[in-house]
Write a protein that holds these residues in place. Structure first.
Motif, mmCIF file in Angstrom:
data_model
loop_
_atom_site.group_PDB
_atom_site.id
_atom_site.type_symbol
_atom_site.label_atom_id
_atom_site.label_comp_id
_atom_site.label_asym_id
_atom_site.label_seq_id
_atom_site.Cartn_x
_atom_site.Cartn_y
_atom_site.Cartn_z
ATOM 1 N N UNK A 82 0.860 -1.180 0.000
ATOM 2 C CA UNK A 82 0.000 0.000 0.000
ATOM 3 C C UNK A 82 0.897 1.232 0.000
ATOM 4 N N UNK A 83 0.741 2.104 -0.985
ATOM 5 C CA UNK A 83 1.538 3.321 -1.094
ATOM 6 C C UNK A 83 0.615 4.514 -0.861
ATOM 7 N N UNK A 84 0.899 5.269 0.177
ATOM 8 C CA UNK A 84 0.048 6.392 0.552
ATOM 9 C C UNK A 84 0.378 7.616 -0.302
ATOM 10 N N UNK A 85 -0.527 7.966 -1.190
ATOM 11 C CA UNK A 85 -0.448 9.133 -2.081
ATOM 12 C C UNK A 85 0.973 9.622 -2.377
ATOM 13 N N UNK A 86 1.660 9.029 -3.356
ATOM 14 C CA UNK A 86 3.016 9.479 -3.706
ATOM 15 C C UNK A 86 3.034 10.542 -4.799
#
Length: 367
Positions: A82-86
């Protein structure tokens, strides 16, 4: 909590019971939903392949340097990232505009093709923008064609009847979206990822996504990439069988999910779309305008104020999700099929995802 009690029950289709729990509960009863902005419990920091993506290429895709990304994993779900808003400030706007203005255009395929003559779906944006711009807050106002959009397919077009892709139903995949997907995949350890098929989902507050697993791609060794924009949602990630209870998590605008390895074929669903937690019409990350100096070779373009006004109006009650897949391994070909024309564009009913109704059952969708 009631959700925990449902999880412990086990038995037949535990996933369905939790899906209904989050579908029916009011917004104040979400204590069991994982929030990746608050790591802890089963959430842990995930390592990325920082050297696989140059800062310049990340910027060309509208992304922060990979070294600044906040990536997480979940205990019990190997291969899930899961990548938080990059995204860089303002860059989400490009992808929203593409999903509403460009990607629904022919030769791509959308759910409206089943119900309307081809000439009626040529320019959904042009037919909808004035109606969207004038739209008030009344839910009784007629919906524009863009608001009736449920899905668009790109590249290898998914056949909703056979649940397969085919060689003879293919159109060029958008180069900007392919570049974005390649950078995200590389950062997650999948260099050489080829974006060959995309399914774009368009949700409103009364929409949901049914329980399913993505098995139709011939190569399961490559990840499934999921990008979300607009309002928030609850995402359920389960196991290899529907009898296994899923984990609920929030997805907010700009968040990216990568399902690979063991997690690639797990059941998942979206029972609910939620207003963004900031309490404003749009998340603050969408209020930021694009910086003026784009790098050479950037795939991200400036959106005009006029275009963004239409997109912003749409997103006040909507969420857009892009899922990107590699269908074939390097050198792999589709098996020969007899008796099909490869162009089953849509099912006899639009069961990709449906609006909420006491008379309707939410059927499988693909995200």
């Amino acid at each position: 909590m009631a959700a925990a009690a449902l999880t412990r029950e086990g038995g037949e289709d535990a996933f369905r019971r939790l899906f209904r729990f989050y579908r029916q509960r009011d917004a104040s009863d979400l204590r069991g939903v994982v929030d990746f902005s608050v790591p802890g419990g089963q959430v842990f920091r995930s390592q990325l392949s920082i050297s696989s993506v140059s800062d310049q290429d990340a910027c060309r895709a509208g992304l922060q340097p990979v070294s600044q990304w906040k990536a997480y994993g979940l205990t019990g779900y190997p291969g899930f990232i899961f990548i938080s808003n990059p995204f860089l400030p303002g860059c989400q706007r490009h992808w929203v505009k593409q999903c509403l203005k460009l990607y629904p255009q022919k030769p791509n395929v959308c759910n409206l093709d089943l119900h309307m003559a081809p000439e009626k779906t040529v320019d959904l944006w042009g037919q909808s923008k004035e109606q969207l711009r004038r739209k008030g807050s009344s839910k009784w106002e007629p919906r524009s064609l863009l608001e009736k959009l449920r899905w668009v397919t790109l590249g290898y077009h998914y056949n909703w009847d056979t649940k397969k892709y085919s060689a003879n139903h293919h159109t060029p995949f958008p180069s900007d979206l392919a570049f974005l997907s390649e950078q995200v995949a590389a950062a997650c350890g999948f260099r050489g990822f080829q974006a060959q098929a995309g399914i774009l989902n368009y949700y409103h507050f009364d929409s949901s996504l049914g329980i399913h697993a993505d098995e139709s791609e011939l190569d399961h060794s490559r990840p499934l990439l999921s990008f979300s924009f607009g309002q928030s949602s609850i995402f359920l990630l389960g196991g290899l069988k529907r009898e296994e209870a899923p984990t609920a998590m929030f997805m907010h605008s700009g968040d990216i999910m990568v399902m690979s390895g063991f997690s690639r074929l797990l059941y998942h669903a979206v029972p609910r779309v939620l207003p963004n937690p900031e309490g404003t019409a749009l998340p603050s990350c969408l209020d930021q305008a694009l910086f003026s100096d784009l790098p050479v070779g950037s795939v991200v373009e400036h959106s005009s104020d006029e275009d963004w006004q239409v997109c912003a109006k749409y997103l006040q009650s909507s969420r857009i999700n892009m899922t990107i897949r590699q269908v074939l391994a390097e050198g792999q070909k589709f098996p020969e099929e007899s008796g099909t024309n490869g162009k089953g564009q849509a099912p006899s009913e639009d069961n990709h995802h449906q609006e909420n109704s006491t008379a309707k059952r939410h059927k499988p969708n693909t995200e």
